[in-house]
Write an enzyme that holds these catalytic residues in place. Structure first.
Site, PDB file in Angstrom:
ATOM      1  N   THR A  36       0.824  -1.212   0.000  1.00 35.29           N
ATOM      2  CA  THR A  36       0.000   0.000   0.000  1.00 35.29           C
ATOM      3  C   THR A  36       0.857   1.261   0.000  1.00 35.29           C
ATOM      4  OG1 THR A  36      -1.682  -1.188   1.260  1.00 35.29           O
ATOM      5  CG2 THR A  36      -1.864   1.202   1.196  1.00 35.29           C
ATOM      6  N   THR A  37       1.921   1.263   0.797  1.00 37.46           N
ATOM      7  CA  THR A  37       2.794   2.421   0.895  1.00 37.46           C
ATOM      8  C   THR A  37       3.516   2.700  -0.420  1.00 37.46           C
ATOM      9  OG1 THR A  37       3.082   1.957   3.249  1.00 37.46           O
ATOM     10  CG2 THR A  37       4.684   3.430   2.253  1.00 37.46           C
ATOM     11  N   TYR A  99     -13.418  -2.556  -0.544  1.00 28.74           N
ATOM     12  CA  TYR A  99     -14.648  -2.024  -1.131  1.00 28.74           C
ATOM     13  C   TYR A  99     -15.803  -3.021  -1.167  1.00 28.74           C
ATOM     14  CZ  TYR A  99     -17.836   0.590  -4.117  1.00 28.74           C
ATOM     15  OH  TYR A  99     -18.934   1.247  -4.600  1.00 28.74           O
ATOM     16  N   TYR A 125      -2.993  -9.824   4.928  1.00 27.20           N
ATOM     17  CA  TYR A 125      -2.892  -8.431   5.371  1.00 27.20           C
ATOM     18  C   TYR A 125      -4.281  -7.936   5.750  1.00 27.20           C
ATOM     19  CZ  TYR A 125      -1.730  -3.387   5.107  1.00 27.20           C
ATOM     20  OH  TYR A 125      -1.560  -2.042   5.364  1.00 27.20           O
ATOM     21  N   ARG A 130      -8.587   0.661   5.558  1.00 25.96           N
ATOM     22  CA  ARG A 130      -8.479   0.837   4.115  1.00 25.96           C
ATOM     23  C   ARG A 130      -9.454  -0.048   3.340  1.00 25.96           C
ATOM     24  NH1 ARG A 130      -4.228   3.719   2.032  1.00 25.96           N
ATOM     25  NH2 ARG A 130      -2.501   4.263   3.432  1.00 25.96           N
ATOM     26  N   LYS A 154       0.040  -9.749   8.366  1.00 29.57           N
ATOM     27  CA  LYS A 154       0.327  -8.358   8.676  1.00 29.57           C
ATOM     28  C   LYS A 154      -0.951  -7.783   9.273  1.00 29.57           C
ATOM     29  CE  LYS A 154       1.512  -3.863   6.681  1.00 29.57           C
ATOM     30  NZ  LYS A 154       1.713  -3.082   5.441  1.00 29.57           N
ATOM     31  N   ILE A 196       6.000  -4.649   9.352  1.00 28.45           N
ATOM     32  CA  ILE A 196       6.093  -4.114   7.993  1.00 28.45           C
ATOM     33  C   ILE A 196       5.737  -2.645   8.139  1.00 28.45           C
ATOM     34  CG2 ILE A 196       5.154  -4.173   5.660  1.00 28.45           C
ATOM     35  CD1 ILE A 196       4.750  -7.178   6.024  1.00 28.45           C
TER      36      ILE A 196
END
Length: 282
Positions: A36-37, A99, A125, A130, A154, A196
């Protein structure tokens, strides 16, 4: 890792190479490419392939390497995994579908499909802030027991009741990994094996030192580093991530602070605070 961009929005491979070497020299034991980062959602499939290939060649086996491959279309994610060039990579990190808000059974079957089509180990994850849905402790434990190549989680829900349940019921060799910088220390105290990290992009020495101290049960020394990083860590997320950490990286001369829309740079006020805190820590 962040994905550095030029001011015109193109990927800055020179800066990416500089970042990779900076992180390895800073003591980090593995890198995640296009999580994501890394702003993976705004990269084309061709750009992702080029970044993964460049990263693997630059790392050249010096540390572990994980590829972020996820999405909310299970068939598309599976196809990406089938086409992924695994050379140089040790695992896949895959966020729970965003979503769609699937049920726990939908999440289970999504990861089942990934597991059955991946030649690499898979790290789950969970990031409800998010994705809009939570991967429950029961679902995590079920996946961990049912699929040998699902090796870790994660965890970024920040729910310690859930963390406690997973730690109690997971297989012994299943890796709990912090996905949220502010709670890395207490998560390791409960049995997590590392983080992470967003902050680690800018401060790899500090993050790796803190984690190693925690893993050595020296929480007194680890808390000192944790406390020094509280304000810096908070500033990383005030105007969104990875805008905050890219501002710090620009201050350190590693890469620029450009992002791709819909993400934008931090405000001038926040930037000034980040620069001040970065210089104070370094």
């Amino acid at each position: 890792m962040v994905t550095p961009f030029h001011a015109n929005g193109q990927i800055d491979y020179d800066a990416l190479g500089k970042l990779i070497n900076y992180l390895i020299d800073g003591g980090l034991e593995y890198l995640v490419s296009l999580g994501t980062t890394g702003e993976s959602a705004t990269l084309t499939s061709e750009e992702r392939k080029k970044v993964w290939d460049f990263t693997a060649k630059t790392v050249n086996g010096r540390v572990g390497l994980v590829a972020g491959i996820g999405g909310n279309n299970t068939l598309e994610v599976v196809e990406q995994i089938k086409q992924f060039d695994t050379i140089g990579y040790d695992a896949i990190l895959s966020a729970s579908p965003h979503y769609n808000k699937p049920t726990q059974e939908g999440i289970y079957q999504h990861y089942q499909a990934i597991s059955q089509n991946s030649s690499l180990p898979v790290i789950l994850y969970n990031v409800p802030s998010r994705t809009g849905s939570n991967v429950s402790a029961e679902t995590v434990v079920r996946l961990a027991h049912d699929f040998k190549n699902i090796i870790g989680l994660k965890e970024a829900a920040g729910n310690f009741d859930q963390i406690n349940q997973i730690m109690r019921d997971k297989p012994e060799n299943f890796l709990m990994i912090s996905g949220d910088d502010p709670i890395t220390l207490p998560m390791i105290a409960l049995g997590a094996v590392g983080v992470i990290s967003v902050v680690g992009n800018a401060l790899p020495n500090q993050i790796s030192d803190m984690v190693r101290l925690c893993l050595a049960d020296d929480f007194t020394a680890a808390r000192k580093i944790h406390s020094r990083l509280i304000q810096f860590t908070r500033l990383m997320f005030v105007d969104g991530s990875p805008a905050g950490v890219k501002t710090a990286l620009k201050c350190l001369g590693i890469c620029g602070s450009s992002l791709r829309l819909p993400l934008v740079q931090v405000s001038e006020t926040t930037a000034a605070k980040i620069i001040h805190e970065t210089k104070k820590i370094m």
